[in-house]
Design a protein around this motif. Structure first.
Motif, PDB file in Angstrom:
ATOM      1  N   THR A 243      -4.448  -0.409  11.326  1.00 36.26           N
ATOM      2  CA  THR A 243      -3.988  -1.013  10.077  1.00 36.26           C
ATOM      3  C   THR A 243      -3.564   0.065   9.093  1.00 36.26           C
ATOM      4  O   THR A 243      -4.272   1.077   8.911  1.00 36.26           O
ATOM      5  CB  THR A 243      -5.111  -1.865   9.451  1.00 36.26           C
ATOM      6  OG1 THR A 243      -5.517  -2.867  10.384  1.00 36.26           O
ATOM      7  CG2 THR A 243      -4.621  -2.544   8.176  1.00 36.26           C
ATOM      8  N   LEU A 244      -2.416  -0.129   8.445  1.00 36.28           N
ATOM      9  CA  LEU A 244      -1.899   0.831   7.486  1.00 36.28           C
ATOM     10  C   LEU A 244      -2.552   0.616   6.124  1.00 36.28           C
ATOM     11  O   LEU A 244      -2.621  -0.510   5.631  1.00 36.28           O
ATOM     12  CB  LEU A 244      -0.381   0.706   7.353  1.00 36.28           C
ATOM     13  CG  LEU A 244       0.488   1.473   8.372  1.00 36.28           C
ATOM     14  CD1 LEU A 244       0.248   2.963   8.259  1.00 36.28           C
ATOM     15  CD2 LEU A 244       0.219   0.995   9.787  1.00 36.28           C
ATOM     16  N   VAL A 245      -3.015   1.710   5.529  1.00 42.18           N
ATOM     17  CA  VAL A 245      -3.645   1.645   4.206  1.00 42.18           C
ATOM     18  C   VAL A 245      -2.590   1.571   3.111  1.00 42.18           C
ATOM     19  O   VAL A 245      -2.768   0.907   2.099  1.00 42.18           O
ATOM     20  CB  VAL A 245      -4.572   2.850   3.992  1.00 42.18           C
ATOM     21  CG1 VAL A 245      -5.075   2.909   2.558  1.00 42.18           C
ATOM     22  CG2 VAL A 245      -5.747   2.784   4.957  1.00 42.18           C
ATOM     23  N   GLY A 246      -1.470   2.247   3.311  1.00 39.46           N
ATOM     24  CA  GLY A 246      -0.399   2.246   2.315  1.00 39.46           C
ATOM     25  C   GLY A 246       0.910   1.780   2.921  1.00 39.46           C
ATOM     26  O   GLY A 246       1.048   1.659   4.142  1.00 39.46           O
ATOM     27  N   ASP A 247       1.894   1.498   2.050  1.00 40.56           N
ATOM     28  CA  ASP A 247       3.220   1.102   2.511  1.00 40.56           C
ATOM     29  C   ASP A 247       3.907   2.270   3.212  1.00 40.56           C
ATOM     30  O   ASP A 247       3.704   3.438   2.867  1.00 40.56           O
ATOM     31  CB  ASP A 247       4.090   0.649   1.335  1.00 40.56           C
ATOM     32  CG  ASP A 247       3.572  -0.622   0.677  1.00 40.56           C
ATOM     33  OD1 ASP A 247       2.831  -1.357   1.346  1.00 40.56           O
ATOM     34  OD2 ASP A 247       3.919  -0.865  -0.496  1.00 40.56           O
ATOM     35  N   VAL A 248       4.744   1.939   4.189  1.00 40.08           N
ATOM     36  CA  VAL A 248       5.559   2.939   4.882  1.00 40.08           C
ATOM     37  C   VAL A 248       7.021   2.670   4.539  1.00 40.08           C
ATOM     38  O   VAL A 248       7.583   1.648   4.927  1.00 40.08           O
ATOM     39  CB  VAL A 248       5.355   2.877   6.410  1.00 40.08           C
ATOM     40  CG1 VAL A 248       6.318   3.817   7.109  1.00 40.08           C
ATOM     41  CG2 VAL A 248       3.922   3.227   6.763  1.00 40.08           C
ATOM     42  N   ALA A 266      -8.264   2.587  10.327  1.00 42.27           N
ATOM     43  CA  ALA A 266      -7.101   2.541   9.447  1.00 42.27           C
ATOM     44  C   ALA A 266      -6.308   3.839   9.546  1.00 42.27           C
ATOM     45  O   ALA A 266      -6.781   4.848  10.083  1.00 42.27           O
ATOM     46  CB  ALA A 266      -7.541   2.295   8.006  1.00 42.27           C
ATOM     47  N   ALA A 267      -5.074   3.789   9.020  1.00 48.16           N
ATOM     48  CA  ALA A 267      -4.206   4.967   8.975  1.00 48.16           C
ATOM     49  C   ALA A 267      -3.563   5.046   7.595  1.00 48.16           C
ATOM     50  O   ALA A 267      -3.045   4.050   7.085  1.00 48.16           O
ATOM     51  CB  ALA A 267      -3.131   4.885  10.052  1.00 48.16           C
ATOM     52  N   THR A 268      -3.610   6.234   7.002  1.00 48.59           N
ATOM     53  CA  THR A 268      -3.035   6.452   5.685  1.00 48.59           C
ATOM     54  C   THR A 268      -1.761   7.270   5.810  1.00 48.59           C
ATOM     55  O   THR A 268      -1.806   8.409   6.295  1.00 48.59           O
ATOM     56  CB  THR A 268      -4.025   7.203   4.770  1.00 48.59           C
ATOM     57  OG1 THR A 268      -5.238   6.452   4.672  1.00 48.59           O
ATOM     58  CG2 THR A 268      -3.432   7.404   3.391  1.00 48.59           C
ATOM     59  N   PRO A 269      -0.590   6.727   5.418  1.00 50.79           N
ATOM     60  CA  PRO A 269       0.649   7.508   5.471  1.00 50.79           C
ATOM     61  C   PRO A 269       0.563   8.724   4.556  1.00 50.79           C
ATOM     62  O   PRO A 269       0.000   8.655   3.460  1.00 50.79           O
ATOM     63  CB  PRO A 269       1.712   6.515   4.975  1.00 50.79           C
ATOM     64  CG  PRO A 269       1.104   5.168   5.176  1.00 50.79           C
ATOM     65  CD  PRO A 269      -0.371   5.351   4.962  1.00 50.79           C
ATOM     66  N   LEU A 270       1.115   9.838   5.005  1.00 51.73           N
ATOM     67  CA  LEU A 270       1.123  11.074   4.233  1.00 51.73           C
ATOM     68  C   LEU A 270       2.522  11.342   3.707  1.00 51.73           C
ATOM     69  O   LEU A 270       3.518  11.050   4.366  1.00 51.73           O
ATOM     70  CB  LEU A 270       0.671  12.242   5.108  1.00 51.73           C
ATOM     71  CG  LEU A 270      -0.729  12.142   5.713  1.00 51.73           C
ATOM     72  CD1 LEU A 270      -0.964  13.325   6.656  1.00 51.73           C
ATOM     73  CD2 LEU A 270      -1.789  12.112   4.623  1.00 51.73           C
ATOM     74  N   SER A 271       2.600  11.911   2.520  1.00 52.13           N
ATOM     75  CA  SER A 271       3.882  12.298   1.947  1.00 52.13           C
ATOM     76  C   SER A 271       3.980  13.812   1.934  1.00 52.13           C
ATOM     77  O   SER A 271       2.982  14.524   2.016  1.00 52.13           O
ATOM     78  CB  SER A 271       4.031  11.745   0.523  1.00 52.13           C
ATOM     79  OG  SER A 271       2.991  12.239  -0.306  1.00 52.13           O
ATOM     80  N   GLY A 272       5.208  14.305   1.819  1.00 47.28           N
ATOM     81  CA  GLY A 272       5.416  15.745   1.808  1.00 47.28           C
ATOM     82  C   GLY A 272       5.890  16.265   3.148  1.00 47.28           C
ATOM     83  O   GLY A 272       5.740  15.605   4.179  1.00 47.28           O
ATOM     84  N   ALA A 295       4.164  -2.654   5.873  1.00 53.39           N
ATOM     85  CA  ALA A 295       3.564  -2.596   4.547  1.00 53.39           C
ATOM     86  C   ALA A 295       2.057  -2.392   4.676  1.00 53.39           C
ATOM     87  O   ALA A 295       1.474  -2.538   5.759  1.00 53.39           O
ATOM     88  CB  ALA A 295       3.866  -3.883   3.784  1.00 53.39           C
ATOM     89  N   ALA A 296       1.433  -2.064   3.558  1.00 61.55           N
ATOM     90  CA  ALA A 296      -0.013  -1.897   3.539  1.00 61.55           C
ATOM     91  C   ALA A 296      -0.688  -3.183   4.027  1.00 61.55           C
ATOM     92  O   ALA A 296      -0.304  -4.283   3.639  1.00 61.55           O
ATOM     93  CB  ALA A 296      -0.481  -1.563   2.131  1.00 61.55           C
ATOM     94  N   GLY A 297      -1.656  -3.015   4.891  1.00 62.08           N
ATOM     95  CA  GLY A 297      -2.362  -4.161   5.453  1.00 62.08           C
ATOM     96  C   GLY A 297      -1.810  -4.620   6.783  1.00 62.08           C
ATOM     97  O   GLY A 297      -2.480  -5.356   7.511  1.00 62.08           O
ATOM     98  N   GLU A 298      -0.566  -4.218   7.109  1.00 64.29           N
ATOM     99  CA  GLU A 298       0.012  -4.556   8.401  1.00 64.29           C
ATOM    100  C   GLU A 298      -0.397  -3.519   9.436  1.00 64.29           C
ATOM    101  O   GLU A 298      -0.903  -2.441   9.114  1.00 64.29           O
ATOM    102  CB  GLU A 298       1.535  -4.646   8.304  1.00 64.29           C
ATOM    103  CG  GLU A 298       2.020  -5.761   7.384  1.00 64.29           C
ATOM    104  CD  GLU A 298       3.529  -5.843   7.326  1.00 64.29           C
ATOM    105  OE1 GLU A 298       4.038  -6.870   6.840  1.00 64.29           O
ATOM    106  OE2 GLU A 298       4.202  -4.876   7.756  1.00 64.29           O
TER     107      GLU A 298
END
Length: 309
Positions: A243-248, A266-272, A295-298
């Motif tokens: 499950t994604l924690v944040g929007d992609v 869960a998985a958290t998208p990283l920026s940078g 999206a977050a939650g998907e």
């Protein structure tokens, strides 16, 4: 083999890039005879036949234990040893020349205004693990004669990788003079600055300095190329659905690969795109061209590019 120089906006899809590179990836016909103790991961150039019977495996003397083209697994060497095999004839590993470029890059002890070169060094570790025989060069300055000499020097390799390059720079001009720059950009994110060329029938991959972009280019383009050269199977990376924690958010006009940090559920998208982000990534979420990211939650399927077999 020089062709017309493409415009700075010329871009190809990831699928086209793979197909173009694959047309030059003829399995190497050079061979090595190696002891069984170091054969794991190598690709058989001939059938490996038994010298002794192995009743438990229904193998008789002279039977082919494994056929030509098989990539030797750790479990295989036990059976081969029992069959009296001490050494194997295997394909030589494809040779890779990795050439980092940039006036501000140094190998050690960066002073003010300088940075330690990491993209090419990291790629050399990946290429070695994927079966390549790597020559990692010292940093080459952004000087046309020096760059030309560096590229020409490694044309004895099966593939050349140049890092620290982008559309419009001196590396692109040198490659245009020496051969055919058939893609100035590739529709992949991160890594849209990746370029592809062929010089004297040798694929030349032009990667940006960004650690994230260089890693995407290596996994998506260099890895399949090396597997084709060695005649080894291109296996899928281990993956898990989470499950994604944040929007992609991705560009639907490019194949995107989003780094994520994994937790148990869960998985958290990283920026940078810097070295810290690249190192923090536990996995990569592919988002094919034409699609939008979850999206977050998907849920999404995350690939492990750093899996160590």
């Amino acid at each position: 083999m020089a062709g017309a120089a493409p415009r700075d906006t010329d871009e190809c899809s990831l699928e086209t890039a793979r197909r173009q590179l694959g047309s030059y990836a003829v399995p190497v016909d050079r061979t090595d005879r190696v002891p069984l103790s170091v054969a794991t991961g190598r690709v058989l150039a001939t059938d490996a036949s038994a010298r002794e019977a192995v009743p438990d495996a229904d193998v008789a003397p002279g039977d082919p234990v494994f056929e030509s083209g098989r990539q030797v697994r750790p479990a295989d060497v036990g059976l081969l040893k029992a069959a009296g095999v001490d050494e194997l004839l295997v394909r030589q590993r494809p040779q890779v020349g990795i050439v980092p470029t940039g006036d501000e890059l140094v190998q050690r002890g960066a002073a003010a205004g300088e940075r330690v070169e990491t993209a090419g060094f990291t790629l050399s570790q990946y290429a070695d693990r994927w079966g390549g025989k790597v020559t990692y060069r010292d940093v080459v300055a952004d000087d046309a004669p020096a760059l030309r000499m560096a590229v020409q020097r490694d044309l004895t390799r099966d593939v050349v990788v140049v890092t620290g390059t982008e559309p419009g720079d001196a590396v692109r001009e040198v490659v245009r003079e020496l051969g055919d720059l058939f893609a100035d950009r590739v529709a992949v994110s991160p890594g849209r600055e990746i370029g592809l060329a062929v010089v004297r029938d040798r694929p030349v991959l032009l990667f940006p300095e960004s650690p994230m972009a260089a890693r995407v280019g290596a996994v998506q383009l260099l890895r399949p190329l090396l597997k084709s050269f060695s005649g080894a199977p291109l296996r899928d990376h281990p993956s898990r659905t989470t499950t994604l924690v944040g929007d992609v958010e991705t560009d639907p006009e490019a194949d995107a690969f989003v780094p994520v940090e994994l937790a148990p559920d869960a998985a958290t998208p990283l920026s940078g795109t810097d070295l810290g982000t690249a190192t923090a990534a536990d996995g990569w979420l592919p988002v094919p061209v034409g699609e939008t990211g979850p999206a977050a939650g998907e849920q999404g399927t995350v690939e492990d590019w750093d899996y160590l077999p």
